[in-house]
Enzyme design. Structure first.
Site, PDB file in Angstrom:
ATOM      1  N   ASP A 111      -4.461   3.592   2.789  1.00  0.00           N
ATOM      2  CA  ASP A 111      -5.867   3.163   2.918  1.00  0.00           C
ATOM      3  C   ASP A 111      -5.983   1.676   3.272  1.00  0.00           C
ATOM      4  O   ASP A 111      -7.076   1.125   3.320  1.00  0.00           O
ATOM      5  CB  ASP A 111      -6.673   3.483   1.644  1.00  0.00           C
ATOM      6  CG  ASP A 111      -6.210   2.691   0.432  1.00  0.00           C
ATOM      7  OD1 ASP A 111      -5.217   1.920   0.548  1.00  0.00           O
ATOM      8  OD2 ASP A 111      -6.827   2.828  -0.644  1.00  0.00           O
ATOM      9  N   ASP A 130      -4.601 -10.255 -16.030  1.00  0.00           N
ATOM     10  CA  ASP A 130      -5.663 -11.242 -15.892  1.00  0.00           C
ATOM     11  C   ASP A 130      -6.774 -10.906 -16.882  1.00  0.00           C
ATOM     12  O   ASP A 130      -7.148  -9.739 -17.012  1.00  0.00           O
ATOM     13  CB  ASP A 130      -6.215 -11.175 -14.466  1.00  0.00           C
ATOM     14  CG  ASP A 130      -6.322 -12.529 -13.817  1.00  0.00           C
ATOM     15  OD1 ASP A 130      -7.130 -13.335 -14.311  1.00  0.00           O
ATOM     16  OD2 ASP A 130      -5.609 -12.785 -12.831  1.00  0.00           O
ATOM     17  N   ASP A 183      -1.660  -1.120  -3.841  1.00  0.00           N
ATOM     18  CA  ASP A 183      -2.009  -0.329  -5.026  1.00  0.00           C
ATOM     19  C   ASP A 183      -0.860  -0.323  -6.031  1.00  0.00           C
ATOM     20  O   ASP A 183       0.225  -0.853  -5.760  1.00  0.00           O
ATOM     21  CB  ASP A 183      -2.413   1.099  -4.617  1.00  0.00           C
ATOM     22  CG  ASP A 183      -1.430   1.719  -3.628  1.00  0.00           C
ATOM     23  OD1 ASP A 183      -0.218   1.489  -3.788  1.00  0.00           O
ATOM     24  OD2 ASP A 183      -1.883   2.403  -2.684  1.00  0.00           O
ATOM     25  N   HIS A 199      -3.137 -17.030  -5.387  1.00  0.00           N
ATOM     26  CA  HIS A 199      -4.108 -16.349  -4.524  1.00  0.00           C
ATOM     27  C   HIS A 199      -5.307 -17.234  -4.185  1.00  0.00           C
ATOM     28  O   HIS A 199      -6.151 -16.831  -3.387  1.00  0.00           O
ATOM     29  CB  HIS A 199      -4.579 -15.071  -5.215  1.00  0.00           C
ATOM     30  CG  HIS A 199      -5.280 -15.377  -6.500  1.00  0.00           C
ATOM     31  ND1 HIS A 199      -4.630 -15.921  -7.591  1.00  0.00           N
ATOM     32  CD2 HIS A 199      -6.580 -15.274  -6.855  1.00  0.00           C
ATOM     33  CE1 HIS A 199      -5.508 -16.124  -8.550  1.00  0.00           C
ATOM     34  NE2 HIS A 199      -6.695 -15.736  -8.147  1.00  0.00           N
ATOM     35  N   ASP A 200      -5.414 -18.408  -4.795  1.00  0.00           N
ATOM     36  CA  ASP A 200      -6.534 -19.312  -4.536  1.00  0.00           C
ATOM     37  C   ASP A 200      -6.139 -20.517  -3.679  1.00  0.00           C
ATOM     38  O   ASP A 200      -6.975 -21.382  -3.411  1.00  0.00           O
ATOM     39  CB  ASP A 200      -7.105 -19.847  -5.856  1.00  0.00           C
ATOM     40  CG  ASP A 200      -7.812 -18.772  -6.646  1.00  0.00           C
ATOM     41  OD1 ASP A 200      -8.312 -17.812  -6.034  1.00  0.00           O
ATOM     42  OD2 ASP A 200      -7.863 -18.888  -7.893  1.00  0.00           O
ATOM     43  N   GLU A 209      -6.244 -20.559 -17.018  1.00  0.00           N
ATOM     44  CA  GLU A 209      -6.559 -21.193 -15.749  1.00  0.00           C
ATOM     45  C   GLU A 209      -7.542 -22.289 -16.144  1.00  0.00           C
ATOM     46  O   GLU A 209      -8.616 -21.995 -16.675  1.00  0.00           O
ATOM     47  CB  GLU A 209      -7.201 -20.224 -14.769  1.00  0.00           C
ATOM     48  CG  GLU A 209      -7.384 -20.902 -13.410  1.00  0.00           C
ATOM     49  CD  GLU A 209      -8.467 -20.277 -12.546  1.00  0.00           C
ATOM     50  OE1 GLU A 209      -8.349 -20.353 -11.327  1.00  0.00           O
ATOM     51  OE2 GLU A 209      -9.456 -19.740 -13.091  1.00  0.00           O
ATOM     52  N   ASP A 250      -8.767 -16.280 -16.785  1.00  0.00           N
ATOM     53  CA  ASP A 250      -9.540 -16.787 -15.660  1.00  0.00           C
ATOM     54  C   ASP A 250     -10.607 -17.790 -16.107  1.00  0.00           C
ATOM     55  O   ASP A 250     -11.398 -17.490 -17.017  1.00  0.00           O
ATOM     56  CB  ASP A 250     -10.217 -15.582 -14.979  1.00  0.00           C
ATOM     57  CG  ASP A 250     -10.857 -15.937 -13.670  1.00  0.00           C
ATOM     58  OD1 ASP A 250     -10.127 -16.341 -12.751  1.00  0.00           O
ATOM     59  OD2 ASP A 250     -12.094 -15.804 -13.554  1.00  0.00           O
ATOM     60  N   ASP A 253       0.860  -1.190   0.000  1.00  0.00           N
ATOM     61  CA  ASP A 253       0.000   0.000   0.000  1.00  0.00           C
ATOM     62  C   ASP A 253       0.893   1.235   0.000  1.00  0.00           C
ATOM     63  O   ASP A 253       1.908   1.273   0.686  1.00  0.00           O
ATOM     64  CB  ASP A 253      -0.875  -0.044   1.264  1.00  0.00           C
ATOM     65  CG  ASP A 253      -1.772   1.172   1.386  1.00  0.00           C
ATOM     66  OD1 ASP A 253      -2.067   1.796   0.341  1.00  0.00           O
ATOM     67  OD2 ASP A 253      -2.176   1.497   2.513  1.00  0.00           O
ATOM     68  N   ASN A 302      -0.727   4.577  -0.008  1.00  0.00           N
ATOM     69  CA  ASN A 302      -1.436   5.797   0.417  1.00  0.00           C
ATOM     70  C   ASN A 302      -2.178   5.639   1.746  1.00  0.00           C
ATOM     71  O   ASN A 302      -3.013   6.469   2.100  1.00  0.00           O
ATOM     72  CB  ASN A 302      -2.417   6.249  -0.676  1.00  0.00           C
ATOM     73  CG  ASN A 302      -3.491   5.200  -0.949  1.00  0.00           C
ATOM     74  OD1 ASN A 302      -3.484   4.130  -0.343  1.00  0.00           O
ATOM     75  ND2 ASN A 302      -4.413   5.504  -1.835  1.00  0.00           N
TER      76      ASN A 302
HETATM   77  C1  NOJ Z   1     -10.448 -18.027 -10.465  1.00  0.00           C
HETATM   78  C2  NOJ Z   1      -9.732 -16.943  -9.738  1.00  0.00           C
HETATM   79  O1  NOJ Z   1      -8.381 -17.267  -9.620  1.00  0.00           O
HETATM   80  C3  NOJ Z   1     -10.439 -16.774  -8.417  1.00  0.00           C
HETATM   81  O2  NOJ Z   1      -9.722 -15.975  -7.522  1.00  0.00           O
HETATM   82  C4  NOJ Z   1     -11.802 -16.245  -8.687  1.00  0.00           C
HETATM   83  O3  NOJ Z   1     -12.524 -16.167  -7.478  1.00  0.00           O
HETATM   84  C5  NOJ Z   1     -12.566 -17.138  -9.680  1.00  0.00           C
HETATM   85  N1  NOJ Z   1     -11.760 -17.574 -10.769  1.00  0.00           N
HETATM   86  C6  NOJ Z   1     -13.747 -16.392 -10.246  1.00  0.00           C
HETATM   87  O4  NOJ Z   1     -13.307 -15.400 -11.126  1.00  0.00           O
END
Ligand code: NOJ
Length: 558
Positions: free
Chosen positions: A30, A103, A34, A333-334, A260, A205, A26, A28
């Site tokens: 918040d 993405d 960013d 991130h998943d 993905e 995605d 970050d 700024n």
């Molecule tokens: C896969 C993404 O990596 C995930 O983070 C997202 O929630 C779902 N697709 C829906 O877009």
């Protein structure tokens, strides 16, 4: 394997570093990462020795699903900055020789996208067919499962036009209708817009879901829950659309693409990435991350089954050994932090096992996708309370489980290990408040272990996971055997050791990884050189190795 027979490509030789901007830095106050924060860290990223950066979505979004719900494909999310910031960021990466992959989220938009606002306003609106609608007079629509919906139902009734719309993900993420050529043309135009702005590729995605079975068959009880994923990925026009996208957009630029690919397996992946079909360059699958994980991320005993893991990874290598090109990753991130998922994050082993996992990712055949913070050995935060979670998936699954009278203790215990938010806690930069991520209140808690696990401390330590990552990244980038060499698995049934060779022309490397806390012995024969070792000592005598817990080595054999 002979180098002369290989079609070299920059995206095969690259290490991809993934940035989840919301949690990176970050600037700024918040509490939300960013673009300016990334700009301020450009030199750090360049110092890692990676060649490509993948940015999770940075487009305008109400953030129901942290940017995977896009309300304007051609603008930057207000919390992240402006288009000028993006241009500066892109130029900053390019000046450092790093390419930028964005993405592409085109299975669905946000319900706040102008297209959807129009579409839901009346049945004869010109945007009506941009989405999938089921008129209520036809009765209840055929059952479709939703990942994120509070009731797991992918159809949502909308009073305004007395019809249901389809959403495989959250209610605020309606699915786009790819049957409509006008919609496809809009998407291709938007892709051209970003390529003309200078980006170097797209990570696509859930791209395997874009084609729906327009005759709406009943998938049957045996296909409910996450079993539906394979059905969703079998849409009859998927490959027609991707080929068209290639012809209309992709082939006109020197870029890379990666799907993905939920629902991709070794038997169907070549349909996406066989270069002769002119669709996409790469795909990433879930087969390894699904080992030992059931519905709603409830773990079972197979969670760290090394024999199964080796089998899955070896079958994927084999499937793409003649055509196409593989990808390798642990975390993103998943998924949880790699050291918690596949290593051992208890203090005595955290550093060694995270270095071992780094060694693995950067010595397999296939483009490595490496998640931010893993180079520091960051581990899962393991929240005790549901109130600490920010991810709609965990929160909705918790409420579903509660409504069903399910086992909430088991749910919470499993999510300490498997929940997506574990990977979304902020990057730990230094030992100041909030790990140097923000001067404000972070949008999600920072792992309290930032006081000893952080980039600043590791900069000064030659043996830190961070400096080990740098060494390993430069070893891979300078060694074509690690990039292109044939892969051969040894000791397939060994429950603790993952040993494989990589061979190219006259060079043969042996990668030896002890996926356990116990000492292991192995006969390796004549060793010419040790290319990397995550320990400072090596126990090798007359061709016999004794490996310490989580020791990782790459050996050059005579
Ligand atoms: C896969 C993404 O990596 C995930 O983070 C997202 O929630 C779902 N697709 C829906 O877009």
């Amino acid at each position: 394997m002979k180098l002369a027979d290989i079609k070299r490509e920059w995206w095969k030789e690259a290490i991809v570093y993934q940035i989840y901007p919301r949690s990176f830095q970050d600037s700024n106050g918040d509490g939300i990462g960013d673009l300016r924060g990334i700009i301020n860290r450009l030199d750090y990223i360049a110092s890692l020795g990676v060649q490509v950066v993948w940015l999770n979505p940075i487009y305008s979004s109400p953030n129901d699903d942290n940017g995977y719900d896009i309300s304007d494909y051609r603008n930057i999310m207000a919390e992240f900055g402006t288009m000028e910031d993006f241009e500066e960021l892109l130029a900053g990466f390019h000046a450092r020789g790093i390419k930028v992959v964005m993405d592409l989220v085109v299975n669905h938009t946000s319900d706040e996208h102008e297209w959807f606002k129009q579409s839901r306003s009346s049945r004869d609106n010109p945007y009506r067919d941009y989405y999938h609608w089921w008129p209520a007079e036809k009765g209840t629509p055929p059952r479709r499962w939703s990942y994120f919906d509070e009731e797991a139902n992918a159809w949502r009734y909308d009073e305004q036009t007395d019809a249901y719309y389809l959403h495989y993900f959250a209610r605020k993420q309606p699915d786009l209708n790819w049957e409509n050529p006008k919609l496809r043309a809009e998407i291709y135009d938007m892709m051209h817009y970003w390529f003309k702005n200078g980006i170097d590729g797209f990570r696509m995605d859930v791209i395997t879901f874009i084609s729906k079975h327009e005759d709406w068959p009943d998938f049957g009880d045996e296909n409910q829950g996450s079993k539906m994923i394979d059905r969703y990925a079998e849409g009859p026009r998927l490959h027609e659309y991707l080929h068209e996208m290639n012809r209309e957009v992709l082939q006109h630029y020197d870029i890379m693409t990666v799907a993905e690919g939920p629902g991709t397996h070794t038997h169907n992946v070549l349909d996406l990435v066989d270069e002769d079909r002119q669709e996409l360059n790469m795909n990433y699958h879930f087969d390894h991350n699904n080992i030992g994980v059931g519905e709603r991320f409830i773990m079972n005993d197979d969670f760290q089954n090394l024999v199964k893991f080796k089998q899955v990874m070896s079958e994927w290598d084999e499937a793409l050994s003649q055509k196409g090109w593989n990808t390798v990753y642990f975390g993103n991130h998943d998924f949880p932090r790699m050291v918690t998922r596949w290593g051992n994050d208890a203090p005595p082993w955290r550093e060694a096992s995270s270095k071992l996992l780094t060694t693995y990712l950067l010595s397999m055949r296939g483009t490595p996708y490496y998640y931010m913070g893993d180079e520091l050995g960051m581990n899962n935060i393991k929240f005790d309370n549901i109130e600490d979670y920010r991810d709609l998936m965990t929160i909705n699954w918790y409420h579903l489980t509660k409504a069903e009278g399910g086992d909430l203790d088991k749910f919470m215990a499993s999510h300490k290990i498997c929940a997506r938010d574990n990977a979304r806690t902020p990057v730990q930069w230094d030992s100041t408040a909030h790990g140097g991520f923000t001067t404000g209140t972070p949008w999600i808690k920072v792992n309290p272990n930032f006081t000893n696990i952080n980039a600043a401390v590791q900069e000064d330590d030659a043996n830190s996971p961070l400096n080990f990552f740098r060494r390993m990244a430069s070893l891979r980038s300078d060694n074509l055997t690690l990039i292109y060499g044939a892969y051969e698995l040894l000791l397939a049934e060994d429950e603790n050791l993952y040993v494989f060779s990589r061979s190219l022309d006259d060079e043969k490397l042996l990668v030896v990884l002890n996926f356990s806390c116990d000492e292991q012995n192995l006969h390796v024969g004549n060793v010419k050189d040790v290319l990397i070792n995550n320990y400072s000592d090596l126990m090798l005598s007359e061709g016999y190795l004794t490996l310490q817990g989580w020791q990782a080595l790459i050996l050059k054999l005579a």
